[in-house]
Write a protein that holds these residues in place. Structure first.
Motif, mmCIF file in Angstrom:
data_model
loop_
_atom_site.group_PDB
_atom_site.id
_atom_site.type_symbol
_atom_site.label_atom_id
_atom_site.label_comp_id
_atom_site.label_asym_id
_atom_site.label_seq_id
_atom_site.Cartn_x
_atom_site.Cartn_y
_atom_site.Cartn_z
ATOM 1 N N PHE A 90 5.948 -1.830 -0.730
ATOM 2 C CA PHE A 90 7.066 -2.392 0.031
ATOM 3 C C PHE A 90 7.931 -1.192 0.416
ATOM 4 C CE2 PHE A 90 5.498 -5.797 -2.512
ATOM 5 C CZ PHE A 90 5.725 -6.966 -1.794
ATOM 6 N N VAL A 91 8.069 -0.946 1.693
ATOM 7 C CA VAL A 91 8.718 0.299 2.145
ATOM 8 C C VAL A 91 10.198 0.057 2.441
ATOM 9 C CG1 VAL A 91 8.675 2.131 3.877
ATOM 10 C CG2 VAL A 91 6.525 1.113 3.074
ATOM 11 N N PHE A 92 11.023 0.979 1.964
ATOM 12 C CA PHE A 92 12.476 0.894 2.126
ATOM 13 C C PHE A 92 12.893 1.546 3.447
ATOM 14 C CE2 PHE A 92 16.842 2.376 1.204
ATOM 15 C CZ PHE A 92 17.411 1.193 0.757
ATOM 16 N N GLY A 93 12.991 0.754 4.488
ATOM 17 C CA GLY A 93 13.396 1.266 5.803
ATOM 18 C C GLY A 93 14.808 0.788 6.124
ATOM 19 N N VAL A 94 15.708 1.017 5.200
ATOM 20 C CA VAL A 94 17.088 0.537 5.364
ATOM 21 C C VAL A 94 18.017 1.739 5.564
ATOM 22 C CG1 VAL A 94 18.964 -0.801 4.323
ATOM 23 C CG2 VAL A 94 16.575 -1.418 3.846
ATOM 24 N N LEU A 95 18.724 1.731 6.682
ATOM 25 C CA LEU A 95 19.743 2.765 6.904
ATOM 26 C C LEU A 95 21.000 2.383 6.141
ATOM 27 C CD1 LEU A 95 19.369 3.277 10.764
ATOM 28 C CD2 LEU A 95 18.797 4.941 8.985
ATOM 29 N N THR A 96 21.570 3.333 5.426
ATOM 30 C CA THR A 96 22.828 3.107 4.697
ATOM 31 C C THR A 96 23.781 4.212 5.159
ATOM 32 O OG1 THR A 96 22.060 4.451 2.827
ATOM 33 C CG2 THR A 96 21.636 2.114 2.701
ATOM 34 N N THR A 97 24.662 3.876 6.083
ATOM 35 C CA THR A 97 25.455 4.920 6.731
ATOM 36 C C THR A 97 26.958 4.680 6.602
ATOM 37 O OG1 THR A 97 25.408 3.771 8.853
ATOM 38 C CG2 THR A 97 23.632 5.346 8.440
ATOM 39 N N ASN A 98 27.699 5.746 6.798
ATOM 40 C CA ASN A 98 29.166 5.641 6.775
ATOM 41 C C ASN A 98 29.715 5.092 8.076
ATOM 42 O OD1 ASN A 98 29.428 6.713 4.161
ATOM 43 N ND2 ASN A 98 29.251 8.791 4.953
ATOM 44 N N THR A 99 29.013 5.367 9.177
ATOM 45 C CA THR A 99 29.521 4.938 10.484
ATOM 46 C C THR A 99 28.405 4.312 11.329
ATOM 47 O OG1 THR A 99 28.978 7.013 11.605
ATOM 48 C CG2 THR A 99 31.137 6.908 10.529
ATOM 49 N N HIS A 100 28.854 3.565 12.329
ATOM 50 C CA HIS A 100 27.920 2.948 13.280
ATOM 51 C C HIS A 100 27.153 4.041 14.037
ATOM 52 C CE1 HIS A 100 26.866 0.699 17.003
ATOM 53 N NE2 HIS A 100 26.593 -0.239 16.120
ATOM 54 N N GLN A 101 27.861 5.114 14.408
ATOM 55 C CA GLN A 101 27.202 6.186 15.166
ATOM 56 C C GLN A 101 26.075 6.836 14.356
ATOM 57 O OE1 GLN A 101 27.755 6.909 18.483
ATOM 58 N NE2 GLN A 101 25.880 8.107 18.200
ATOM 59 N N GLN A 102 26.307 7.030 13.047
ATOM 60 C CA GLN A 102 25.238 7.611 12.204
ATOM 61 C C GLN A 102 23.999 6.717 12.216
ATOM 62 O OE1 GLN A 102 27.258 7.963 8.432
ATOM 63 N NE2 GLN A 102 27.889 10.076 8.804
ATOM 64 N N ALA A 103 24.226 5.427 12.260
ATOM 65 C CA ALA A 103 23.089 4.495 12.303
ATOM 66 C C ALA A 103 22.357 4.594 13.642
ATOM 67 C CB ALA A 103 23.580 3.068 12.058
ATOM 68 N N ILE A 104 23.112 4.601 14.727
ATOM 69 C CA ILE A 104 22.512 4.726 16.070
ATOM 70 C C ILE A 104 21.695 6.016 16.162
ATOM 71 C CG2 ILE A 104 23.100 5.136 18.524
ATOM 72 C CD1 ILE A 104 23.630 2.245 17.809
ATOM 73 N N ASP A 105 22.239 7.078 15.585
ATOM 74 C CA ASP A 105 21.562 8.390 15.643
ATOM 75 C C ASP A 105 20.212 8.373 14.923
ATOM 76 O OD1 ASP A 105 23.724 9.402 17.002
ATOM 77 O OD2 ASP A 105 24.586 10.449 15.267
ATOM 78 N N ARG A 106 20.039 7.427 13.991
ATOM 79 C CA ARG A 106 18.806 7.354 13.182
ATOM 80 C C ARG A 106 17.930 6.163 13.552
ATOM 81 N NH1 ARG A 106 22.786 9.869 11.046
ATOM 82 N NH2 ARG A 106 22.488 11.609 9.574
ATOM 83 N N ALA A 107 18.252 5.534 14.662
ATOM 84 C CA ALA A 107 17.478 4.366 15.108
ATOM 85 C C ALA A 107 17.009 4.603 16.546
ATOM 86 C CB ALA A 107 18.335 3.109 15.008
ATOM 87 N N GLY A 108 16.354 5.735 16.734
ATOM 88 C CA GLY A 108 15.897 6.102 18.064
ATOM 89 C C GLY A 108 16.849 7.063 18.750
ATOM 90 N N GLY A 109 17.786 7.634 17.997
ATOM 91 C CA GLY A 109 18.756 8.579 18.548
ATOM 92 C C GLY A 109 18.418 10.019 18.177
ATOM 93 N N ILE A 110 19.452 10.832 18.087
ATOM 94 C CA ILE A 110 19.219 12.279 17.939
ATOM 95 C C ILE A 110 18.552 12.660 16.617
ATOM 96 C CG2 ILE A 110 21.011 13.080 19.522
ATOM 97 C CD1 ILE A 110 22.785 13.573 17.034
ATOM 98 N N HIS A 111 18.661 11.817 15.612
ATOM 99 C CA HIS A 111 18.010 12.134 14.331
ATOM 100 C C HIS A 111 16.712 11.362 14.116
ATOM 101 C CE1 HIS A 111 21.184 14.779 13.249
ATOM 102 N NE2 HIS A 111 22.093 13.843 13.120
ATOM 103 N N GLY A 112 16.151 10.822 15.191
ATOM 104 C CA GLY A 112 14.858 10.148 15.084
ATOM 105 C C GLY A 112 14.993 8.650 14.886
ATOM 106 N N ASN A 113 13.971 8.075 14.283
ATOM 107 C CA ASN A 113 13.975 6.617 14.086
ATOM 108 C C ASN A 113 13.390 6.309 12.707
ATOM 109 O OD1 ASN A 113 13.461 3.824 14.094
ATOM 110 N ND2 ASN A 113 13.283 3.814 16.329
ATOM 111 N N LYS A 114 14.236 5.757 11.838
ATOM 112 C CA LYS A 114 13.777 5.458 10.481
ATOM 113 C C LYS A 114 12.645 4.433 10.485
ATOM 114 C CE LYS A 114 15.427 5.310 5.806
ATOM 115 N NZ LYS A 114 14.878 6.652 5.570
#
Ligand code: DLZ
Length: 162
Positions: A118-142
């Motif tokens: 069971f794979v943990f693909g959950v973003l846990t971020t301080n801000t909305h922008q950090q989440a966007i950046d990791r969901a197909g943004g500048i830091h890739g896509n979790k």
């Protein structure tokens, strides 16, 4: 943090997924983020050979429900791996901490109780922008990372099965 794409990987290191069957459970809370994770995960599974018929997607209301949703999926079908996708963003109250603890412990427990990953693909971020950046943004896509992990762990399970 500098602009690092956290989702870069060596495609040669990923086993063929054409004979594998995957469940994906995705939380609809922060859907502008989680649906991008879903898109990334499905695209990556398909890139490595998984067919549309062998990818079963189910939605749950929030990340707290990912554990039970994943268990329903594992009981419902003969799956090689279940990918859990969600996004928890820090708010003004301790709610973030409780949801993160709940889903982390829940998914860990499923890994111990079932003989599939069971794979943990959950973003846990301080801000909305950090989440966007990791969901197909500048830091890739979790979601991509979660899919690669699911394929690798499913292959390992097959390799080590007696
Ligand atoms: C209630 C809540 C809050 C405040 N924040 C989030 C969040 O950032 N991400 C998320 O996935 N879910 C959140 N939820 C909803 C909970 O996960 C859960 O759906 C509800 O507490 C009902 O059990």
């Amino acid at each position: 943090m500098s602009t690092v794409n956290l989702s870069v990987y060596d495609p040669e290191s990923v086993p063929d997924a054409s004979e594998m069957r995957f469940g994906i459970v995705v939380s609809d809370w922060n859907r502008e983020v989680t649906w991008s994770l879903l898109e990334g995960a499905v695209n990556t599974l398909e890139k490595h050979g998984a067919t549309d018929d062998n990818i079963i997607v189910k939605h749950v209301p929030g990340s707290f429900e990912l554990t039970l949703g994943a268990q329903f999926l594992a009981e419902y079908d003969d799956l090689d791996a279940v990918i859990c996708l969600g996004c928890v963003i820090q708010g003004e109250t301790p709610h973030f901490t409780y949801i993160c603890q709940g889903v982390t412990q829940g998914i860990t427990q499923l890994n111990m109780e079932y003989n599939i990953p069971f794979v943990f693909g959950v973003l846990t971020t301080n801000t909305h922008q950090q989440a966007i950046d990791r969901a197909g943004g500048i830091h890739g896509n979790k979601g991509d990372e979660a899919a690669v992990t699911a394929i690798k762990m499913a292959a390992l399970q097959r390799e080590t099965e007696k």
